[in-house]
Design a protein around this motif. Structure first.
Motif, PDB file in Angstrom:
ATOM      1  N   ASP A   1      37.546  47.398  46.211  1.00 17.20           N
ATOM      2  CA  ASP A   1      36.600  46.443  46.790  1.00 17.20           C
ATOM      3  C   ASP A   1      37.237  45.126  47.199  1.00 17.20           C
ATOM      4  O   ASP A   1      36.691  44.418  48.048  1.00 17.20           O
ATOM      5  N   HIS A   2      38.409  44.794  46.620  1.00 11.47           N
ATOM      6  CA  HIS A   2      39.004  43.481  46.877  1.00 11.47           C
ATOM      7  C   HIS A   2      40.448  43.538  47.382  1.00 11.47           C
ATOM      8  O   HIS A   2      41.010  42.501  47.723  1.00 11.47           O
ATOM      9  N   GLY A   3      41.021  44.720  47.405  1.00  8.39           N
ATOM     10  CA  GLY A   3      42.391  44.867  47.886  1.00  8.39           C
ATOM     11  C   GLY A   3      42.434  45.451  49.283  1.00  8.39           C
ATOM     12  O   GLY A   3      41.403  45.850  49.835  1.00  8.39           O
TER      13      GLY A   3
ATOM     14  N   SER B   1      48.001  36.515  48.035  1.00 15.80           N
ATOM     15  CA  SER B   1      46.554  36.429  48.254  1.00 15.80           C
ATOM     16  C   SER B   1      45.846  37.670  47.715  1.00 15.80           C
ATOM     17  O   SER B   1      44.752  37.576  47.151  1.00 15.80           O
ATOM     18  N   VAL B   2      46.479  38.838  47.869  1.00 12.57           N
ATOM     19  CA  VAL B   2      45.920  40.059  47.282  1.00 12.57           C
ATOM     20  C   VAL B   2      45.883  39.924  45.762  1.00 12.57           C
ATOM     21  O   VAL B   2      44.883  40.265  45.115  1.00 12.57           O
TER      22      VAL B   2
ATOM     23  N   ARG C   1      45.665  37.234  43.963  1.00 10.16           N
ATOM     24  CA  ARG C   1      44.608  36.299  43.556  1.00 10.16           C
ATOM     25  C   ARG C   1      43.252  36.990  43.555  1.00 10.16           C
ATOM     26  O   ARG C   1      42.469  36.836  42.607  1.00 10.16           O
ATOM     27  N   ARG C   2      42.981  37.759  44.607  1.00  5.74           N
ATOM     28  CA  ARG C   2      41.685  38.439  44.687  1.00  5.74           C
ATOM     29  C   ARG C   2      41.513  39.438  43.548  1.00  5.74           C
ATOM     30  O   ARG C   2      40.444  39.513  42.929  1.00  5.74           O
ATOM     31  N   LEU C   3      42.556  40.202  43.260  1.00  9.65           N
ATOM     32  CA  LEU C   3      42.446  41.214  42.209  1.00  9.65           C
ATOM     33  C   LEU C   3      42.345  40.570  40.825  1.00  9.65           C
ATOM     34  O   LEU C   3      41.610  41.062  39.961  1.00  9.65           O
ATOM     35  N   ARG C   4      43.073  39.487  40.612  1.00  2.00           N
ATOM     36  CA  ARG C   4      42.992  38.818  39.306  1.00  2.00           C
ATOM     37  C   ARG C   4      41.621  38.187  39.090  1.00  2.00           C
ATOM     38  O   ARG C   4      41.132  38.133  37.964  1.00  2.00           O
ATOM     39  N   GLU C   5      41.003  37.725  40.152  1.00  5.87           N
ATOM     40  CA  GLU C   5      39.637  37.197  40.029  1.00  5.87           C
ATOM     41  C   GLU C   5      38.646  38.324  39.761  1.00  5.87           C
ATOM     42  O   GLU C   5      37.713  38.163  38.974  1.00  5.87           O
ATOM     43  N   ALA C   6      38.852  39.472  40.412  1.00  4.20           N
ATOM     44  CA  ALA C   6      37.919  40.587  40.272  1.00  4.20           C
ATOM     45  C   ALA C   6      38.079  41.310  38.937  1.00  4.20           C
ATOM     46  O   ALA C   6      37.091  41.818  38.382  1.00  4.20           O
TER      47      ALA C   6
END
Length: 198
Positions: free
Chosen positions: A32-34, A83-84, A86-91
């Motif tokens: 969903d985020h990668g 940036s990928v 960051r998105r995965l660590r937030e998710a």
């Protein structure tokens, strides 16, 4: 070579993945985020299978990181990977994410002679270049939560508990990993194929 869908072990791998709640959570975050088409690969998948085959609980001997790999030749900057990440660590902040765009590995990987590998032509080609066949396996999720398998060398070695170098692998790097990882201490039923070093 058989495709992963034809391999008799594919159903077993899918069942193990679907039954592992943290991995499924991470796979959904990755989907969903990668970047599209990416997958969780390497140690997270290998350890899941080898723990099962040794009768260990699924969460035993976790991989030091959760490798998310993808293929995007349109952006080879470290910033894209960041940036990928960051998105995965937030998710999914509970996963120790390690993010690699396989399209840019040739920009930083070098063998012991200082030579770069050729650019990978696809995600599967990037995974195929990793040192051990049993580690050259990744999984991703489709929109309806079906498990997609990327296994360019098949699943036989993974399920047979065989640790051998991948075709074309840097044998010195493989030998160094054998010494550093010491996998048979964790999974004693492994058959380890030692390299004949040039």
């Amino acid at each position: 070579m058989r495709t992963p869908a034809e391999a008799p072990q594919a159903a077993a791998l899918r069942a193990l993945v679907l039954a592992h709640a943290p991995l499924m959570r991470w796979l959904r975050a990755a989907r969903d985020h990668g970047p599209a088409g990416g997958c969780i690969a390497a140690g997270a998948i290998r350890s899941l299978v080898w723990n099962h085959l040794h009768g260990y609980p699924a969460g035993s001997h976790p991989s030091a990181d959760v490798d998310f790999v993808y293929y995007d030749p349109s952006d080879l900057t470290p910033g894209h990977e960041a940036s990928v990440a960051r998105r995965l660590r937030e998710a999914a902040p509970d996963a120790p994410w390690e993010i690699v765009n396989q399209a840019r590995v040739h920009l930083w990987r070098r063998n012991r002679h200082g030579d770069a590998p050729p650019p990978a032509a696809s995600l599967a080609a990037g995974i195929a270049s990793w040192p051990e066949t049993a580690t050259c396996v990744g999984v991703g999720l489709t929109p309806d939560d079906r498990v997609r398998i990327v296994a360019p060398h098949g699943l036989d070695d993974l399920f047979a508990l065989v640790l051998r170098p991948s075709p074309g692998a840097d044998l010195h790097a493989y030998a160094q990993r054998l010494a550093a990882k010491r996998h048979p201490e964790t999974w004693p039923r492994l058959t380890v194929i030692a390299p004949a070093l040039p």
